[in-house]
Design an enzyme around this catalytic site. Structure first.
Site, PDB file in Angstrom:
ATOM      1  CG  ASP A 158      -1.631   1.263   1.460  1.00 30.42           C
ATOM      2  OD1 ASP A 158      -2.328   1.655   0.509  1.00 30.42           O
ATOM      3  OD2 ASP A 158      -1.534   1.881   2.528  1.00 30.42           O
TER       4      ASP A 158
ATOM      5  CB  THR B 274      -1.148   6.468   2.042  1.00 24.89           C
ATOM      6  OG1 THR B 274      -1.391   6.988   0.746  1.00 24.89           O
ATOM      7  CG2 THR B 274      -1.184   7.588   3.056  1.00 24.89           C
TER       8      THR B 274
END
Length: 668
Positions: free
Chosen positions: A364, A366
């Site tokens: 992922d 962020t």
């Protein structure tokens, strides 16, 4: 209940309250094994003291009338109390026609108990009571360790549900009434105060605010929302008051759908049958076959039933899976402790063992590859009379009272540069465009690109080369002085982590809800093999499935609720510690320090752990290849016969070797 049935029961849990009850049931089972272990351990001490074989070894003699009956009574207690989980496990395994570890343990303790009982009441031979007691103790310890390492999948769903507040402010006939969120109905009007969690999916009918959806959508910065915009239950309101019309509640809500996705992904995870269970199955077949064959053959040859049953009991004792029972749990306990010291928390043993197979790692963006904080990434000064320090000082003075994410980023930069706030008068917010005030008798403004366009102010040079960012501009007396770019920053550790993974031959991909431009820039800067941008949470799970359908063994690393279904879907789910609790609950492994480099250590440690398990399983079963034929008496003709006592020593020795081997495990 045997462990397999227990695991299956976990897979079939019901929703909400049932999940909670089930989690409690799991805790009770762990407590039950713990209690049985400690009570059995205490009762084992007098058994060891009273056992003739132990007394012989340590040159001690405790002899009194009825001592063998006391020994029998104590051993009977341990057999039924400590051995109960294994005896019921035997029944369950035989009912399913899948004899395994429980069958072997139950057979071993039953043969030892019945033969020893017979010796107390007249059969010639030595009893195995101490052997029976220690076997039960070690098996209880092994299962207690094992069950503690198997965490309840329902915890993930509990954590997701906890994101929702319990109450909502219902607007009714002009009054504000606090109600339980279960009482909310579609089209109800509710008030959401600054800083509160949004209690239900809905649409804003009045007010403006910045909404933090990072825990749900992975969006790195709060989003400004006003009339007509949708809100997701579980997100956090900023500094504005909002009136909202409720839309989706209960099962239709966004969060409930995420919960269902997590649940389905958890349930569809393959139930890997552990090597120890397979080894135990074959050891069971071998032990039972050789044991009964030995009894029959020796009885036919010698006609001496006592000798024949002693041979059979020796085979059973020597096949006792002390070492096998500890081969896996001991390595697990060691690896869990070792990894915890190195910032890796293992929740799912099976998936941790499988981390050696990872060939594709999906990150992922962020909060995992990037810091998840909105920070200043460049300051471009257009006026020679000003430097970067002065620009930040002026901008921060204006932004000092704002909760806006851009303001937070500028304030962080001010602290980093160790500068102070200046005196300011006439502060004013320009709605949607920026802020202004008077500093040193000059009109200072921090404005958006939109303000520049409206007032025909041109930026002297191209800024896009500085990377993907949100730009704000500093004006002094309506003259453009500087541009400040803010964006989520890539972690320093990410560069080295990606390089090390590539060296290991592992493909690296990135999943993000962020825009295409940002994703492309981060992907190119880190040298990833590919990326998926503008991906919605439910699509993240689909992207993982897509990679898996290509035959890849996929690990997912993430930190938000939006990653929970993808973490559950991946072959190995890895949560970074700075993320939300729910991601950690859904993941198989948690990286405490949020360092992407720990993923590489994890994979290497997974390989080392698996090697230790295989070594232990080979040792725990391998010595039987030599010991079982000797116990059965194949070399009796040349005077070599293994007595039950020697069989017990051999078996204990194998247990010690397995334990030492497990303790030698280190994080590489």
């Amino acid at each position: 209940m045997n462990e397999k049935n227990h695991h299956d029961e976990h897979q079939n849990h019901e929703h909400n309250h049932d999940d909670h009850d089930h989690s409690g049931h799991h805790e009770m089972m762990i407590e039950d094994f713990k209690k049985r272990f400690f009570i059995s351990l205490i009762v084992t001490i007098p058994i060891l003291i009273l056992s003739p074989m132990i007394q012989e070894w340590i040159n001690l003699s405790i002899d009194f009338t009825g001592d063998s009956y006391i020994l029998f009574a104590l051993a009977t207690f341990i057999y039924f109390y400590g051995g109960w989980p294994f005896l019921t496990g035997l029944k369950d395994e035989l009912k399913e026609k899948k004899p395994g570890m429980m069958t072997l343990i139950a057979m071993a303790i039953s043969v030892a108990y019945l033969y020893s009982t017979a010796t107390v009441f007249g059969l010639e031979g030595s009893d195995f009571f101490w052997e029976l007691a220690t076997l039960i103790d070690i098996m209880l310890l092994g299962h207690w360790i094992e069950m503690r390492s198997v965490m309840s999948a329902s915890n993930a769903l509990d954590k997701l549900a906890e994101l929702m507040p319990n109450t909502a402010h219902l607007l009714k006939d002009g009054d504000v009434v606090d109600v339980d969120i279960s009482k909310l109905k579609s089209n109800d009007k509710i008030l959401i105060k600054p800083g509160e969690k949004v209690p239900a999916d809905g649409v804003i009918v009045k007010g403006n605010s910045y909404i933090n959806e990072s825990m749900l959508t992975g969006e790195s910065k709060p989003i400004e929302k006003g009339k007509g915009d949708k809100l997701i239950g579980g997100s956090v309101n900023g500094d504005g008051s909002l009136e909202v019309e409720v839309k989706n509640i209960g099962e239709d809500s966004y969060l409930s759908k995420v919960i269902d996705m997590v649940k389905r992904a958890q349930e569809s995870k393959s139930k890997t049958q552990h090597l120890a269970d397979k080894a135990a199955f074959w050891l069971t077949i071998v032990a039972l076959t050789v044991g009964f064959t030995t009894l029959i053959v020796w009885y036919i040859i010698s006609g001496d039933f006592t000798f024949a049953i002693a041979r059979m009991a020796t085979v059973m004792v020597i096949t006792c899976p002390h070492a096998l029972g500890l081969a896996t749990p001991l390595v697990v306990a060691t690896s869990t402790a070792q990894s915890a010291k190195n910032g890796l928390l293992i929740r799912n043993r099976t998936q941790f063992e499988n981390s050696r197979k990872i060939d594709t790692l999906v990150f992922d963006k962020t909060g995992t590859l990037t810091k998840g904080e909105f920070g200043v990434n460049f300051i471009e000064v257009f006026d020679d009379k000003y430097n970067k320090e002065k620009v930040i000082q002026l901008a921060a003075t204006l932004e000092n009272n704002s909760e806006h994410p851009i303001a937070t980023g500028i304030m962080d930069k001010l602290k980093e540069m160790k500068l102070d706030i200046l005196e300011m008068d006439n502060f004013q917010a320009i709605k949607g465009k920026g802020v202004k005030g008077t500093i040193d008798n000059k009109d200072i403004m921090v404005v958006s690109p939109g303000y520049l366009n409206e007032n025909n102010i041109e930026v002297p040079k191209e800024l896009s080369s500085k990377g993907v960012s949100t730009d704000v501009f500093l004006l002094v007396d309506h003259n453009l002085v500087a541009a400040i770019g803010l964006s989520d920053k890539i972690r320093e550790e990410s560069y080295n982590a990606i390089k090390r993974l590539k060296d290991e031959g592992i493909k690296t991909w990135m999943l993000t809800g962020d825009n295409e431009k940002t994703a492309k820039q981060v992907s190119e800067e880190l040298g990833l093999d590919g990326y998926f941008a503008e991906v919605l949470p439910d699509e993240k799970q689909e992207k993982i499935k897509e990679l898996q359908s290509e035959g890849r063994f996929v690990a997912m690393t993430g930190d938000g609720v939006n990653d929970a279904p993808a973490l559950a879907q991946a072959d190995v789910g890895i949560a970074v510690g700075s993320g939300t609790d729910v991601a950690a609950e859904t993941a198989d492994i948690i990286l405490v320090n949020s360092n992407p480099e720990d993923v590489v250590s994890l994979i290497n440690f997974g390989k080392a752990t698996y090697r230790k398990m295989i070594q232990n399983l080979i040792w725990a079963t391998g010595y039987n290849v030599f010991a079982i034929p000797l116990a059965a008496g194949v070399l009796y003709g040349i005077g070599i016969v293994v007595s039950p006592a020697v069989g017990a020593v051999l078996m204990s020795l194998s247990t010690i070797i397995v334990a030492i081997n497990a303790k030698l495990l280190k994080v590489e």
